[in-house]
Design an enzyme around this catalytic site. Sequence first.
Site, short mmCIF file in Angstrom:
data_model
loop_
_atom_site.label_atom_id
_atom_site.label_comp_id
_atom_site.label_asym_id
_atom_site.label_seq_id
_atom_site.Cartn_x
_atom_site.Cartn_y
_atom_site.Cartn_z
N GLY A 272 0.68 -1.16 0.13
CA GLY A 272 -0.13 0.04 0.01
C GLY A 272 0.70 1.27 0.02
N SER A 273 2.10 1.17 -0.50
CA SER A 273 2.77 2.68 -0.76
C SER A 273 2.30 3.58 -1.45
CB SER A 273 4.23 2.27 -1.00
OG SER A 273 4.32 2.04 -2.31
N ASN A 274 1.38 3.15 -2.59
CA ASN A 274 0.43 3.97 -3.54
C ASN A 274 -0.59 4.63 -2.58
OD1 ASN A 274 1.46 4.30 -6.25
ND2 ASN A 274 1.90 2.09 -5.98
N ARG B 18 -6.39 -8.54 -8.33
CA ARG B 18 -7.53 -9.28 -8.91
C ARG B 18 -7.90 -8.51 -10.01
NH1 ARG B 18 -7.33 -14.08 -7.09
NH2 ARG B 18 -9.62 -14.29 -7.90
N HIS C 92 -0.06 0.69 -13.14
CA HIS C 92 0.31 -0.39 -13.45
C HIS C 92 1.86 -0.12 -13.77
CE1 HIS C 92 1.38 -4.42 -15.22
NE2 HIS C 92 1.97 -3.47 -16.30
N GLU D 123 5.47 6.25 -9.37
CA GLU D 123 3.97 5.80 -9.10
C GLU D 123 3.31 6.85 -8.23
OE1 GLU D 123 2.89 1.61 -8.70
OE2 GLU D 123 4.93 1.33 -9.70
C1 GAR Z 1 2.82 -1.15 -7.56
O1 GAR Z 1 4.08 -1.18 -8.32
C2 GAR Z 1 1.68 -1.46 -8.45
O2 GAR Z 1 2.18 -0.68 -9.75
C3 GAR Z 1 1.76 -2.75 -8.82
O3 GAR Z 1 1.79 -3.22 -7.62
C4 GAR Z 1 2.64 -2.72 -6.62
C5 GAR Z 1 1.86 -2.25 -5.43
O4 GAR Z 1 2.71 -1.65 -4.66
N1 GAR Z 1 0.55 -3.33 -9.29
C6 GAR Z 1 0.39 -4.05 -10.33
O5 GAR Z 1 1.62 -4.91 -10.77
C7 GAR Z 1 -0.90 -4.41 -11.12
N2 GAR Z 1 -0.68 -5.11 -12.39
P1 GAR Z 1 1.98 -0.82 -3.24
O6 GAR Z 1 1.19 -1.85 -2.57
O7 GAR Z 1 3.36 -0.58 -2.46
O8 GAR Z 1 1.53 0.36 -3.83
#
Ligand code: GAR
Length: 228
Positions: A13-15, A92, A110, A175
């Site tokens: 969940g850093s985003n 998912r 992505h 991101e």
């Molecule tokens: C992020 O790099 C996101 O872009 C990727 O998962 C990571 C989640 O990081 N998503 C995908 O690959 C979707 N196809 P986070 O939990 O630290 O935000």
Amino acid sequence: MHMKLAVLVSGSGSNLQSIIDHVEAGHINAEIAVVFSNKEDAYGLTRASSHGIPTAVIRHTEYSDREQFDAAMVQVLKDHGADTIALAGFMRMLTPVFLNAFPMRVINIHPALLPSFPGTHGQRDAADFGVRLAGCTVHFVDEKMDHGPVIIQAATPVAPGVDGDTLAGQILRLEHRIYPQALAWLADGRISLDGRHVHIAGAEEPVCDTDGVGPFLVNPPLEKAFAS
Ligand code: GAR
């Protein structure tokens, strides 16, 4: 009126954290109505709780098909008043049961420059391919994986021989910048669609010089004779 956002996470969940920080700073005209996960141990849920944001969990393993899981998610998200859905590392695929409940209000980030390297290992796939530019994409979600209309992309140079994990960290920092920006545009009603083409009202256009060359990122850098 405030956008009522649900953020869906499956992991760190850093985003999500970056979105929370920008909402709290007043940069996004939204409130986070709920953070949802399909995994009860997702660290994103802890991040949400520590900011006083409601959380919800439904394990996808408890449902025999995607449609039933999606219907259960829709119910919970609507119960929290969410009108817009941000997938932030939510691993998912969504069916029309979900997408039709929030038409053109589901967006995803992505970690690759789509349409290159869709799927679950975009950064590693890009590193293994030997690309010189990598990046990330925020896009509307449709029924195909990592496919819907592109809102914003950011690119970064890839050093020779870099491994997927290092590249993933490099991309992640981008991101954290482009996702809150896209959500701010969405919250302000500045995004419209013409087929696959996304228009952002008032967004700056890249400026080209008199030779028609705009700002560009090239890697490895051009040597002097080729640089102008
Ligand atoms: C992020 O790099 C996101 O872009 C990727 O998962 C990571 C989640 O990081 N998503 C995908 O690959 C979707 N196809 P986070 O939990 O630290 O935000």
